[in-house]
Design an enzyme around this catalytic site. Structure first.
Site, PDB file in Angstrom:
ATOM      1  N   GLY A 261      13.973  -2.416  -7.920  1.00  0.00           N
ATOM      2  CA  GLY A 261      13.095  -1.803  -6.942  1.00  0.00           C
ATOM      3  C   GLY A 261      12.425  -0.553  -7.478  1.00  0.00           C
ATOM      4  O   GLY A 261      11.703   0.124  -6.743  1.00  0.00           O
ATOM      5  N   ASP A 262      12.659  -0.233  -8.739  1.00  0.00           N
ATOM      6  CA  ASP A 262      12.032   0.924  -9.382  1.00  0.00           C
ATOM      7  C   ASP A 262      11.914   0.615 -10.873  1.00  0.00           C
ATOM      8  O   ASP A 262      11.925  -0.549 -11.266  1.00  0.00           O
ATOM      9  CB  ASP A 262      12.843   2.188  -9.109  1.00  0.00           C
ATOM     10  CG  ASP A 262      11.972   3.448  -9.082  1.00  0.00           C
ATOM     11  OD1 ASP A 262      11.103   3.567  -9.965  1.00  0.00           O
ATOM     12  OD2 ASP A 262      12.150   4.292  -8.194  1.00  0.00           O
TER      13      ASP A 262
END
Length: 479
Positions: A261-262
């Site tokens: 997610g990053d």
């Protein structure tokens, strides 16, 4: 005769019942063995079950893990080393601390379940190169941060490995609290090793971390390999970076698969005036054979916390799929520090927003006391031998007015633009350098040149470390 037969039948039933009851109550020990590769092998072995561990998914094992590690630290104090085996099961636990000359080994069917209770994570002071936590309210963020699930500091020769066993961060509750502003302190990471030397993290699966997954910081001679790291790729899982080497030297990251997610790998070295004062760069880092999916961020990010400096980073044989950007440099006025001597080659990208992104306008300061005269130095950036397809924009390169990014070299790079790509594939401001064999044609500030871009020919010392053939053998209890 009937009486004798009846007596015989009764005796047989009683004996049979006694034997079956005895079998149910006696534990039969079968030997379990495994071989693995590691920087160091161990003489002593114990299982978490020897210290009262229960792998039922609901019983807390925090005290069992810490008791086991404390015991093994004593018997391995002579330097012979010890290893703790985690057998099949679901082992619920809060934060626990590792020790030196130690290996934590996860069976392929072992799952460490991270507690969702904030009380199971002791508070630590903020990292000195950051000055405050990255989450939480202003006052509370300065006070402390939650300890990571697996934590260690001032260690020598520490290993976390296995047969692709799993560490499940159960991060969903943490993500929700973070988004609602309900957390006082920075969320725990899954693995954080500080101020340590000779570190290996290998051959495990990391799921749904509350925040960053693997964070070696202020450490040297670090090998991270064979990891599978997975978190939701949409904004559900904020800041679930895969691997973040932070103020570390002589680091090898290889053969990892990350869905994040990053950023998949984020190279860091401290934040604004705190990182400048601590002055500990991340340097001599190799990243190779990395596969990354990160629709909302970068495959490899340099910064944004780079105030202690980043230099001599080599990345090669990288596969990027459906990610926002391939290589991203993130910095800003007030960061100070430097990002220099960065070499990336043989990268394949599919479905990207940007292939290359550099920005000097990242912002996100630790506080309002940063020095506006602290300008970062970005120079000596080399990208070569790359292919990309279905890309919205080839590059977005934004230096700082009065502080340009220099020495950018891009060679032998072909970028296939998406059907709905931007009309202008390159944007460049306050950057300089040259290109060779690049399509589509770069901006005027990166004119054509005869030379190809360099890549170091001498390997880093960490790349030459030969892992030993180690073994583990324990009694596996069965009912």
């Amino acid at each position: 005769m009937k009486g004798i037969m009846t007596l015989v039948l009764v005796l047989l039933v009683v004996l049979s019942f006694g034997r079956s009851s005895e079998c149910r109550n006696v534990k039969v020990l079968d030997q379990y063995s495994s071989k693995y590769s590691a920087m160091s092998c161990r003489e002593h072995t114990a299982s978490i079950t020897d210290f009262g561990g229960v792998g039922d998914g609901t019983t807390s094992n925090t005290k069992a893990f810490q008791a086991a590690i404390n015991h093994l630290a004593e018997i391995a104090a002579d330097g012979s080393g010890a290893q703790l085996f985690v057998p099949p099961g679901k082992w619920l636990t809060g934060s626990f601390n590792l020790t030196s000359h130690f290996t934590l080994f996860l069976h392929k069917d072992a799952v460490l379940l991270a507690s969702q209770d904030e009380n199971d994570y002791p508070l630590l002071m903020p990292l000195p190169s950051y000055g405050r936590g990255r989450d939480g309210k202003e006052k509370d963020a300065i006070v402390g941060r939650y300890s990571s699930l697996i934590f260690g500091t001032n260690l020598t020769d520490v290993i976390v490995t296995g047969e692709n066993g799993t560490i499940d961060g159960q991060g969903a509750l943490w993500w929700k609290k973070y988004k609602k502003g309900q957390l006082k302190y920075t969320r725990p990471y899954l693995i954080e090793i500080m101020h340590s030397n000779q570190v290996q993290i290998s051959d495990i699966t990391l799921l749904d971390s509350p925040s960053w997954n693997v964070h070696p910081v202020y450490s040297s001679n670090v090998i991270i390999k064979g990891l599978t790291i997975i978190a939701p790729t949409d904004p559900v899982s904020p800041n679930t970076d895969g691997i973040n080497p932070d103020s570390c030297s002589n680091v090898l990251i290889e053969d990892c698969y990350i869905v994040s997610g990053d950023d998949c790998v984020a190279v860091k070295s401290g934040w604004d005036e705190f990182g400048i004062a601590y002055a500990m760069p991340t340097q001599h880092l190799t990243i190779r054979r990395l596969t990354c999916i990160s629709p909302d961020s970068a495959v490899i990010a340099l910064g944004s916390e780079m105030s202690g400096g980043i230099q001599d980073v080599r990345a090669e044989d990288i596969t990027a799929i459906h990610s926002e950007s391939g290589i991203r440099i993130k910095t800003a006025v007030g960061r100070g520090g430097f990002v220099k001597d960065i070499f990336v080659r043989r990268m394949t990208m599919q479905t990207m927003k940007w292939a290359f992104w550099m920005t000097g306008n990242y912002g996100s300061h630790a506080d309002d006391h940063y020095d506006p005269k602290a300008l970062p130095v970005i120079q000596g950036i080399s990208y070569s031998d790359m292919v990309a397809e279905n890309v919205t924009m080839a590059a977005r390169l934004e230096g700082i007015d009065g502080d340009p990014f220099t020495g950018i070299c891009i060679s032998n790079v072909t970028i296939g633009m998406a059907a709905k790509a931007k009309k202008v594939p390159w944007t460049c401001t306050d950057v300089s350098g040259g290109t060779n064999g690049v399509s589509p044609s770069p901006c005027d500030s990166l004119p054509g040149q005869a030379k190809t871009c360099p890549f170091p020919t001498e390997a880093l010392p960490i790349e030459s470390v030969e892992l030993k053939a180690c073994s583990l053998s324990v009694p596996a209890r069965k009912s």
